[in-house]
Design a protein around this motif. Structure first.
Motif, PDB file in Angstrom:
ATOM      1  N   GLU A 197       0.843  -1.208   0.000  1.00 54.02           N
ATOM      2  CA  GLU A 197       0.000   0.000   0.000  1.00 54.02           C
ATOM      3  C   GLU A 197       0.866   1.241   0.000  1.00 54.02           C
ATOM      4  O   GLU A 197       2.024   1.195   0.404  1.00 54.02           O
ATOM      5  CB  GLU A 197      -0.876   0.017   1.252  1.00 54.02           C
ATOM      6  N   PHE A 198       0.265   2.343  -0.413  1.00 54.17           N
ATOM      7  CA  PHE A 198       1.001   3.603  -0.357  1.00 54.17           C
ATOM      8  C   PHE A 198       0.675   4.346   0.930  1.00 54.17           C
ATOM      9  O   PHE A 198      -0.497   4.493   1.282  1.00 54.17           O
ATOM     10  CB  PHE A 198       0.664   4.482  -1.571  1.00 54.17           C
ATOM     11  N   ILE A 199       1.728   4.761   1.634  1.00 57.10           N
ATOM     12  CA  ILE A 199       1.525   5.600   2.822  1.00 57.10           C
ATOM     13  C   ILE A 199       2.350   6.868   2.641  1.00 57.10           C
ATOM     14  O   ILE A 199       3.268   6.906   1.812  1.00 57.10           O
ATOM     15  CB  ILE A 199       1.921   4.877   4.138  1.00 57.10           C
ATOM     16  N   ARG A 200       2.005   7.886   3.404  1.00 59.10           N
ATOM     17  CA  ARG A 200       2.734   9.148   3.261  1.00 59.10           C
ATOM     18  C   ARG A 200       4.120   9.041   3.903  1.00 59.10           C
ATOM     19  O   ARG A 200       4.311   8.308   4.872  1.00 59.10           O
ATOM     20  CB  ARG A 200       1.938  10.288   3.908  1.00 59.10           C
ATOM     21  N   TRP A 201       5.072   9.776   3.340  1.00 58.07           N
ATOM     22  CA  TRP A 201       6.458   9.797   3.812  1.00 58.07           C
ATOM     23  C   TRP A 201       6.507   9.952   5.343  1.00 58.07           C
ATOM     24  O   TRP A 201       7.177   9.176   6.034  1.00 58.07           O
ATOM     25  CB  TRP A 201       7.207  10.944   3.109  1.00 58.07           C
ATOM     26  N   GLU A 202       5.758  10.914   5.894  1.00 53.82           N
ATOM     27  CA  GLU A 202       5.815  11.202   7.336  1.00 53.82           C
ATOM     28  C   GLU A 202       5.267  10.035   8.159  1.00 53.82           C
ATOM     29  O   GLU A 202       5.566   9.918   9.341  1.00 53.82           O
ATOM     30  CB  GLU A 202       4.986  12.442   7.724  1.00 53.82           C
ATOM     31  N   GLU A 203       4.449   9.213   7.543  1.00 47.71           N
ATOM     32  CA  GLU A 203       3.828   8.118   8.302  1.00 47.71           C
ATOM     33  C   GLU A 203       4.616   6.814   8.208  1.00 47.71           C
ATOM     34  O   GLU A 203       4.243   5.815   8.820  1.00 47.71           O
ATOM     35  CB  GLU A 203       2.402   7.888   7.799  1.00 47.71           C
ATOM     36  N   ALA A 204       5.691   6.847   7.451  1.00 44.78           N
ATOM     37  CA  ALA A 204       6.453   5.609   7.240  1.00 44.78           C
ATOM     38  C   ALA A 204       7.471   5.423   8.363  1.00 44.78           C
ATOM     39  O   ALA A 204       8.672   5.615   8.190  1.00 44.78           O
ATOM     40  CB  ALA A 204       7.143   5.657   5.883  1.00 44.78           C
ATOM     41  N   ASN A 205       6.967   5.031   9.536  1.00 41.10           N
ATOM     42  CA  ASN A 205       7.823   4.903  10.727  1.00 41.10           C
ATOM     43  C   ASN A 205       7.820   3.458  11.232  1.00 41.10           C
ATOM     44  O   ASN A 205       6.934   2.686  10.898  1.00 41.10           O
ATOM     45  CB  ASN A 205       7.294   5.816  11.838  1.00 41.10           C
ATOM     46  N   VAL A 206       8.812   3.145  12.060  1.00 39.46           N
ATOM     47  CA  VAL A 206       8.858   1.788  12.634  1.00 39.46           C
ATOM     48  C   VAL A 206       8.887   1.870  14.161  1.00 39.46           C
ATOM     49  O   VAL A 206       9.278   2.884  14.732  1.00 39.46           O
ATOM     50  CB  VAL A 206      10.103   0.996  12.161  1.00 39.46           C
ATOM     51  N   HIS A 207       8.514   0.740  14.796  1.00 35.98           N
ATOM     52  CA  HIS A 207       8.583   0.658  16.251  1.00 35.98           C
ATOM     53  C   HIS A 207      10.027   0.342  16.682  1.00 35.98           C
ATOM     54  O   HIS A 207      10.772  -0.298  15.940  1.00 35.98           O
ATOM     55  CB  HIS A 207       7.641  -0.454  16.740  1.00 35.98           C
ATOM     56  N   VAL A 208      10.390   0.805  17.880  1.00 41.20           N
ATOM     57  CA  VAL A 208      11.783   0.586  18.328  1.00 41.20           C
ATOM     58  C   VAL A 208      12.143  -0.890  18.554  1.00 41.20           C
ATOM     59  O   VAL A 208      13.321  -1.227  18.672  1.00 41.20           O
ATOM     60  CB  VAL A 208      12.127   1.397  19.610  1.00 41.20           C
ATOM     61  N   SER A 209      11.132  -1.765  18.602  1.00 41.81           N
ATOM     62  CA  SER A 209      11.454  -3.198  18.731  1.00 41.81           C
ATOM     63  C   SER A 209      11.757  -3.846  17.369  1.00 41.81           C
ATOM     64  O   SER A 209      11.995  -5.053  17.310  1.00 41.81           O
ATOM     65  CB  SER A 209      10.297  -3.942  19.417  1.00 41.81           C
ATOM     66  N   THR A 210      11.736  -3.047  16.328  1.00 46.85           N
ATOM     67  CA  THR A 210      12.038  -3.582  14.986  1.00 46.85           C
ATOM     68  C   THR A 210      13.379  -4.316  14.993  1.00 46.85           C
ATOM     69  O   THR A 210      14.415  -3.736  15.347  1.00 46.85           O
ATOM     70  CB  THR A 210      12.028  -2.422  13.964  1.00 46.85           C
ATOM     71  N   HIS A 211      13.340  -5.582  14.630  1.00 45.94           N
ATOM     72  CA  HIS A 211      14.512  -6.459  14.707  1.00 45.94           C
ATOM     73  C   HIS A 211      15.706  -5.899  13.938  1.00 45.94           C
ATOM     74  O   HIS A 211      16.853  -5.929  14.412  1.00 45.94           O
ATOM     75  CB  HIS A 211      14.104  -7.841  14.167  1.00 45.94           C
ATOM     76  N   ALA A 212      15.431  -5.349  12.764  1.00 47.62           N
ATOM     77  CA  ALA A 212      16.516  -4.841  11.906  1.00 47.62           C
ATOM     78  C   ALA A 212      17.293  -3.710  12.571  1.00 47.62           C
ATOM     79  O   ALA A 212      18.490  -3.550  12.331  1.00 47.62           O
ATOM     80  CB  ALA A 212      15.945  -4.380  10.567  1.00 47.62           C
ATOM     81  N   ALA A 251       8.871  -5.316  13.791  1.00 43.29           N
ATOM     82  CA  ALA A 251       8.645  -5.230  15.234  1.00 43.29           C
ATOM     83  C   ALA A 251       8.231  -6.578  15.806  1.00 43.29           C
ATOM     84  O   ALA A 251       7.500  -7.347  15.169  1.00 43.29           O
ATOM     85  CB  ALA A 251       7.567  -4.188  15.504  1.00 43.29           C
ATOM     86  N   GLY A 252       8.684  -6.851  17.029  1.00 38.87           N
ATOM     87  CA  GLY A 252       8.331  -8.114  17.673  1.00 38.87           C
ATOM     88  C   GLY A 252       9.345  -8.447  18.735  1.00 38.87           C
ATOM     89  O   GLY A 252      10.006  -7.555  19.263  1.00 38.87           O
ATOM     90  N   PRO A 253       9.494  -9.730  19.015  1.00 45.52           N
ATOM     91  CA  PRO A 253      10.401 -10.121  20.098  1.00 45.52           C
ATOM     92  C   PRO A 253      11.855  -9.820  19.763  1.00 45.52           C
ATOM     93  O   PRO A 253      12.226  -9.783  18.587  1.00 45.52           O
ATOM     94  CB  PRO A 253      10.182 -11.640  20.214  1.00 45.52           C
ATOM     95  N   LEU A 254      12.660  -9.596  20.765  1.00 48.01           N
ATOM     96  CA  LEU A 254      14.098  -9.497  20.530  1.00 48.01           C
ATOM     97  C   LEU A 254      14.679 -10.905  20.514  1.00 48.01           C
ATOM     98  O   LEU A 254      13.987 -11.870  20.771  1.00 48.01           O
ATOM     99  CB  LEU A 254      14.758  -8.650  21.618  1.00 48.01           C
ATOM    100  N   GLY A 255      15.925 -11.004  20.238  1.00 45.79           N
ATOM    101  CA  GLY A 255      16.563 -12.318  20.086  1.00 45.79           C
ATOM    102  C   GLY A 255      17.147 -12.395  18.700  1.00 45.79           C
ATOM    103  O   GLY A 255      16.508 -11.981  17.722  1.00 45.79           O
ATOM    104  N   LEU A 256      18.367 -12.917  18.600  1.00 44.79           N
ATOM    105  CA  LEU A 256      19.107 -12.859  17.344  1.00 44.79           C
ATOM    106  C   LEU A 256      18.401 -13.491  16.160  1.00 44.79           C
ATOM    107  O   LEU A 256      18.352 -12.925  15.076  1.00 44.79           O
ATOM    108  CB  LEU A 256      20.459 -13.570  17.519  1.00 44.79           C
ATOM    109  N   GLU A 257      17.871 -14.640  16.359  1.00 45.75           N
ATOM    110  CA  GLU A 257      17.318 -15.461  15.270  1.00 45.75           C
ATOM    111  C   GLU A 257      16.307 -14.696  14.409  1.00 45.75           C
ATOM    112  O   GLU A 257      16.437 -14.672  13.191  1.00 45.75           O
ATOM    113  CB  GLU A 257      16.793 -16.733  15.949  1.00 45.75           C
ATOM    114  N   GLY A 258      15.339 -14.072  15.036  1.00 42.93           N
ATOM    115  CA  GLY A 258      14.487 -13.126  14.316  1.00 42.93           C
ATOM    116  C   GLY A 258      13.398 -13.683  13.420  1.00 42.93           C
ATOM    117  O   GLY A 258      12.644 -12.923  12.817  1.00 42.93           O
ATOM    118  N   ARG A 259      13.317 -14.995  13.301  1.00 44.72           N
ATOM    119  CA  ARG A 259      12.353 -15.514  12.331  1.00 44.72           C
ATOM    120  C   ARG A 259      10.907 -15.495  12.836  1.00 44.72           C
ATOM    121  O   ARG A 259      10.005 -15.860  12.091  1.00 44.72           O
ATOM    122  CB  ARG A 259      12.783 -16.888  11.843  1.00 44.72           C
ATOM    123  N   LYS A 260      10.706 -15.042  14.071  1.00 46.56           N
ATOM    124  CA  LYS A 260       9.319 -14.875  14.551  1.00 46.56           C
ATOM    125  C   LYS A 260       8.805 -13.476  14.203  1.00 46.56           C
ATOM    126  O   LYS A 260       7.620 -13.191  14.327  1.00 46.56           O
ATOM    127  CB  LYS A 260       9.256 -15.094  16.062  1.00 46.56           C
TER     128      LYS A 260
END
Ligand SMILES: Cc1ncc(COP(=O)(O)O)c(C=O)c1O
Length: 310
Positions: free
Chosen positions: A11-26, A102-111
């Motif tokens: 979907e298209f979202i506005r530039w200002e709205e394209a934010n992530v949560h601090v739990s983002t694994h990346a 966004a989600g759980p921390l932990g290296l593996e990240g596949r969740k």
């Protein structure tokens, strides 16, 4: 620099709205893959350079990072063209990014979910317009490229780019435009974000995939152009000394395009200005990307046409 719209998971979202949560694994572990693509202005409107090849490499990078890309390559290609059109760009830089969200921390990240965005921005020459003509001053980095068996150098995985950042920052701190890294054996690998070509006595040398390089799409395009120019190209292990011996050196990359190197470690390369093979390769490359020369290799996908035109 910013555009109005960002493509986000279909979907298209506005530039200002394209934010992530601090739990983002990346954010924590560098678990993202990305591409850098250019669209050029042509007499027939904007056109994307080697879109299918970039998307294919994005898909490969996902595979290497064990990340399931939730869209087909065709969907990503279409979304890229749509994003450029919707933002009304003529020439622009395109950044597709796939990341563990966004989600759980932990290296593996596949969740964690895999999120995909495509952002576009207006962006000029990477090392400066002047650099395309006069060349850049380069330092051989004290940092080595990723050693075989420690990372996946042929994939564009976010976390791996700390290596490129160290190379680039060290060079700039020391007053150079860019850094060039050796591989783990001490032979020439590539720039922080560019492949390298070295010309000695009319022969062009470039490191092969064994030298921890990212096999660049610009590199591939330049290899085709050099072949058409009838220039001999050798894929060899390039000793550091060959850089000091060279008549011409140039970098290639989506960002850097074809940028001459005028000095290495403060030693002048050749005559200290753009050499004839570099210039001819640049002329051919920019004539194709600007639409001045026919697109004889099918490298350009016009924006507004949602399938590559063969
Ligand atoms: C480490 C590295 N090497 C080389 C390149 C050049 O690749 P390309 O020509 O596909 O942009 C890039 C840029 O993507 C890069 O990040």
């Amino acid at each position: 620099m910013s555009a109005e719209w960002i493509w986000h998971n279909g979907e298209f979202i506005r530039w200002e709205e394209a934010n992530v949560h601090v739990s983002t694994h990346a954010l924590h572990y560098g678990s993202s893959v990305f591409e850098g693509i250019r669209a050029y202005t042509t007499p027939h409107g904007p056109a994307v350079f080697r879109l299918a090849e970039h998307t294919k490499r994005l898909a490969y990078s996902c595979k290497a990072a064990r990340m399931d890309l939730p869209f087909s390559e065709e969907e990503i290609n279409d979304a890229t063209l749509e994003t450029i059109a919707r933002n009304g760009h003529q020439a622009c830089y395109v950044r597709p990014l796939v990341y563990r969200g966004a989600g759980p921390l932990g290296l593996e990240g596949r969740k964690n979910p895999v999120d995909v965005i495509i952002m576009t921005m207006e962006w000029g020459t990477y090392l400066g317009q002047e650099a395309l003509e006069n060349g850049v001053d380069v330092q051989i980095s004290s940092w080595r490229r990723l050693a075989p068996g420690t990372a996946v150098s042929m994939a564009k995985i976010g976390g791996q780019y700390v290596n490129s950042q160290l190379i680039s920052m060290e060079a700039r701190d020391n007053g150079f435009d860019e850094g060039l890294a050796l591989d783990i054996s001490g032979n020439v690998s590539e720039g922080a974000g560019e492949n390298v070509f070295v010309i000695i006595d009319g022969v062009v040398y470039t490191p092969g995939s064994w030298a921890s390089i990212l096999p660049g799409i610009t590199r591939d395009s330049v290899l085709t152009i050099l072949q058409e120019m009838g220039v001999e190209v050798r894929f060899e292990t390039i000793a550091r000394d060959m850089l000091y011996m060279a008549d011409e050196i140039f970098f290639t990359g989506t960002a850097a395009e074809i940028t001459p190197v005028r000095s290495i470690d403060r030693l002048q390369v050749g005559e200290g200005k753009r050499g004839p093979i570099t210039k001819e390769a640049q002329d051919q490359f920019f004539a194709i990307t600007s639409g001045e020369l026919a697109d004889r290799h099918g490298w350009l996908t016009p924006v507004g046409v949602t399938r590559p035109v063969v």
